[in-house]
Design a protein around this motif. Sequence first.
Motif, PDB file in Angstrom:
ATOM      1  N   GLU A  43     -11.352   0.583 -18.765  1.00 37.70           N
ATOM      2  CA  GLU A  43     -11.624   1.222 -17.480  1.00 37.70           C
ATOM      3  C   GLU A  43     -11.100   2.657 -17.449  1.00 37.70           C
ATOM      4  O   GLU A  43     -11.764   3.574 -16.954  1.00 37.70           O
ATOM      5  CB  GLU A  43     -10.981   0.403 -16.352  1.00 37.70           C
ATOM      6  CG  GLU A  43     -11.374   0.851 -14.963  1.00 37.70           C
ATOM      7  CD  GLU A  43     -10.833  -0.070 -13.883  1.00 37.70           C
ATOM      8  OE1 GLU A  43     -11.124   0.179 -12.700  1.00 37.70           O
ATOM      9  OE2 GLU A  43     -10.119  -1.039 -14.228  1.00 37.70           O
ATOM     10  N   LEU A  44      -9.909   2.865 -18.012  1.00 35.08           N
ATOM     11  CA  LEU A  44      -9.322   4.204 -17.997  1.00 35.08           C
ATOM     12  C   LEU A  44     -10.008   5.123 -19.011  1.00 35.08           C
ATOM     13  O   LEU A  44     -10.123   6.335 -18.785  1.00 35.08           O
ATOM     14  CB  LEU A  44      -7.819   4.125 -18.266  1.00 35.08           C
ATOM     15  CG  LEU A  44      -7.014   3.301 -17.239  1.00 35.08           C
ATOM     16  CD1 LEU A  44      -5.528   3.402 -17.531  1.00 35.08           C
ATOM     17  CD2 LEU A  44      -7.311   3.746 -15.808  1.00 35.08           C
TER      18      LEU A  44
ATOM     19  N   THR B  14     -13.159   4.956 -19.721  1.00 31.83           N
ATOM     20  CA  THR B  14     -14.408   5.335 -19.059  1.00 31.83           C
ATOM     21  C   THR B  14     -14.156   6.427 -18.026  1.00 31.83           C
ATOM     22  O   THR B  14     -14.940   7.378 -17.897  1.00 31.83           O
ATOM     23  CB  THR B  14     -15.042   4.109 -18.372  1.00 31.83           C
ATOM     24  OG1 THR B  14     -15.310   3.106 -19.360  1.00 31.83           O
ATOM     25  CG2 THR B  14     -16.330   4.482 -17.660  1.00 31.83           C
ATOM     26  N   ALA B  15     -13.037   6.315 -17.308  1.00 27.33           N
ATOM     27  CA  ALA B  15     -12.719   7.291 -16.258  1.00 27.33           C
ATOM     28  C   ALA B  15     -12.518   8.693 -16.814  1.00 27.33           C
ATOM     29  O   ALA B  15     -12.808   9.687 -16.138  1.00 27.33           O
ATOM     30  CB  ALA B  15     -11.467   6.845 -15.506  1.00 27.33           C
ATOM     31  N   THR B  16     -12.024   8.770 -18.053  1.00 24.88           N
ATOM     32  CA  THR B  16     -11.750  10.069 -18.676  1.00 24.88           C
ATOM     33  C   THR B  16     -12.800  10.445 -19.717  1.00 24.88           C
ATOM     34  O   THR B  16     -12.589  11.366 -20.506  1.00 24.88           O
ATOM     35  CB  THR B  16     -10.373  10.042 -19.360  1.00 24.88           C
ATOM     36  OG1 THR B  16     -10.355   8.971 -20.331  1.00 24.88           O
ATOM     37  CG2 THR B  16      -9.255   9.816 -18.356  1.00 24.88           C
TER      38      THR B  16
ATOM     39  N   GLY C 296      -9.379  12.115 -14.384  1.00 27.47           N
ATOM     40  CA  GLY C 296     -10.438  11.116 -14.479  1.00 27.47           C
ATOM     41  C   GLY C 296     -10.883  10.661 -13.104  1.00 27.47           C
ATOM     42  O   GLY C 296     -10.255  10.977 -12.092  1.00 27.47           O
ATOM     43  N   ARG C 297     -11.944   9.936 -13.084  1.00 23.65           N
ATOM     44  CA  ARG C 297     -12.434   9.357 -11.831  1.00 23.65           C
ATOM     45  C   ARG C 297     -12.603   7.861 -12.007  1.00 23.65           C
ATOM     46  O   ARG C 297     -13.344   7.403 -12.879  1.00 23.65           O
ATOM     47  CB  ARG C 297     -13.757   9.990 -11.411  1.00 23.65           C
ATOM     48  CG  ARG C 297     -14.264   9.449 -10.082  1.00 23.65           C
ATOM     49  CD  ARG C 297     -15.508  10.156  -9.594  1.00 23.65           C
ATOM     50  NE  ARG C 297     -15.794   9.782  -8.205  1.00 23.65           N
ATOM     51  CZ  ARG C 297     -15.260  10.358  -7.139  1.00 23.65           C
ATOM     52  NH1 ARG C 297     -14.422  11.361  -7.313  1.00 23.65           N
ATOM     53  NH2 ARG C 297     -15.548   9.948  -5.918  1.00 23.65           N
ATOM     54  N   LEU C 298     -11.903   7.098 -11.187  1.00 21.61           N
ATOM     55  CA  LEU C 298     -11.980   5.643 -11.240  1.00 21.61           C
ATOM     56  C   LEU C 298     -13.032   5.157 -10.248  1.00 21.61           C
ATOM     57  O   LEU C 298     -12.867   5.289  -9.026  1.00 21.61           O
ATOM     58  CB  LEU C 298     -10.624   5.029 -10.907  1.00 21.61           C
ATOM     59  CG  LEU C 298      -9.585   5.061 -12.032  1.00 21.61           C
ATOM     60  CD1 LEU C 298      -8.221   4.673 -11.508  1.00 21.61           C
ATOM     61  CD2 LEU C 298      -9.998   4.148 -13.177  1.00 21.61           C
ATOM     62  N   GLU C 299     -14.107   4.628 -10.776  1.00 23.63           N
ATOM     63  CA  GLU C 299     -15.198   4.177  -9.914  1.00 23.63           C
ATOM     64  C   GLU C 299     -14.783   2.995  -9.048  1.00 23.63           C
ATOM     65  O   GLU C 299     -15.235   2.851  -7.917  1.00 23.63           O
ATOM     66  CB  GLU C 299     -16.413   3.797 -10.775  1.00 23.63           C
ATOM     67  CG  GLU C 299     -17.019   4.962 -11.543  1.00 23.63           C
ATOM     68  CD  GLU C 299     -17.532   6.066 -10.642  1.00 23.63           C
ATOM     69  OE1 GLU C 299     -17.895   5.765  -9.482  1.00 23.63           O
ATOM     70  OE2 GLU C 299     -17.558   7.234 -11.090  1.00 23.63           O
TER      71      GLU C 299
ATOM     72  N   ASN D 276     -13.057   4.672  -6.357  1.00 22.81           N
ATOM     73  CA  ASN D 276     -13.741   5.907  -5.926  1.00 22.81           C
ATOM     74  C   ASN D 276     -12.735   7.033  -5.678  1.00 22.81           C
ATOM     75  O   ASN D 276     -12.698   7.640  -4.604  1.00 22.81           O
ATOM     76  CB  ASN D 276     -14.571   5.650  -4.664  1.00 22.81           C
ATOM     77  CG  ASN D 276     -15.507   6.819  -4.362  1.00 22.81           C
ATOM     78  OD1 ASN D 276     -15.945   7.527  -5.275  1.00 22.81           O
ATOM     79  ND2 ASN D 276     -15.795   7.042  -3.091  1.00 22.81           N
TER      80      ASN D 276
END
Length: 380
Positions: free
Chosen positions: A65-66, A68-70, A90-93, A96
């Motif tokens: 997950e992390l 993907t966020a970065t 990063g952005r954590l979906e 949000n």
Amino acid sequence: MGWIPCSGYSGTKNKVEKMEAQDSLVGQIKATTGKLKRNSSTKSKDTSKNGNPDHIAAQTFSFRELATATRNFRAECLLGEGGFGRVYKGRLESINQVVAIKQLDRNGLQGNREFLVEVLMLSLLHHPNLVNLIGYCADGDQRLLVYEYMPLGCLEDHLHDIPPGKKQLDWNTRMKIAAGAAKGLEYLHDKANPPVIYRDLKCSNILLGEGYHPKLSDFGLAKLGPVGENTHVSTRVMGTYGYCAPEYAMTGQLTLKSDVYSFGVVLLEIITGRKAIDNSKSAGEQNLVAWARPLFKDRRKFSQMADPTLQGQYPPRGLYQVIAVAAMCVQEQANMRPVIADVVTALSYLASQRYDPNTQHTGQSSRHAPGTPPRNRRGQ
């Protein structure tokens, strides 16, 4: 900048302990919560729906997950790096939210013990001037911390090696940052129970949000302070060279006044624009405190200490007062330093006196600052 032994010697690298699974780490964190009694404001935020006061507010995230966020920790997402590892935007979906993700170097200085301390401290302690820990990841041997994103970076970026064209910090902003950082330290010393000794206060650990709102970050070296009749905590000497109190560097005896000394160094950096240690300068000017001490003795030389980038745009009375506060904080004898609550009182007053360079009236009142509170908190 990562942390190093205060003596200035690198020594032997800490061994990075390995854990087999994430569940083991979570168990260690929860088992440690009983050591830290939270005040009422913290309890109200962290208590779970079923009333369990040991609930850890921080979320757990998978490494995938992390990553993907970065965008797989791409270079363009890199915010900075130090001895602990790298920090990415990063952005954590799932929530949000834009976040800052610290990926600890598996071969670096910050080991599993410091990781645990960071998660524990920031899960239980909450204040407007402490960075908010959103969650963490402990997949296999991966150690990552997820924080709120602080858009203006760290204080160090705004004081030292400033690129051409970047906005300089004005006097009012400097006083706002100094007062806010002091309030964060006051929370750790006077509101947390038992008190918390930060142990690594420096400009790179003061992050800035919108409007230059300061928050203390990086609690991997924090220690629970002395309680009862104890006056100090004995520990290995760790921190950042140039910020460590002399008595702690020499004896390993850590007190709340050790943090006050470090804050004094930061305050001097805010006033002067100089680095705590600057090897590019001549021998007598490399150590900021050593350079400043002779100037403390002569008020006529105070103007020489003001950051040249201020271009003289500061209230002389305010400069004298904040230099006096810094001088008290960096006194060699720990018992001569003020408690942080007194520092907060002085700096909050200075921050409230807005300086307007376009008028002769500087906002500095002719009356003295309000009396400081009694020193019956946790003096050492």
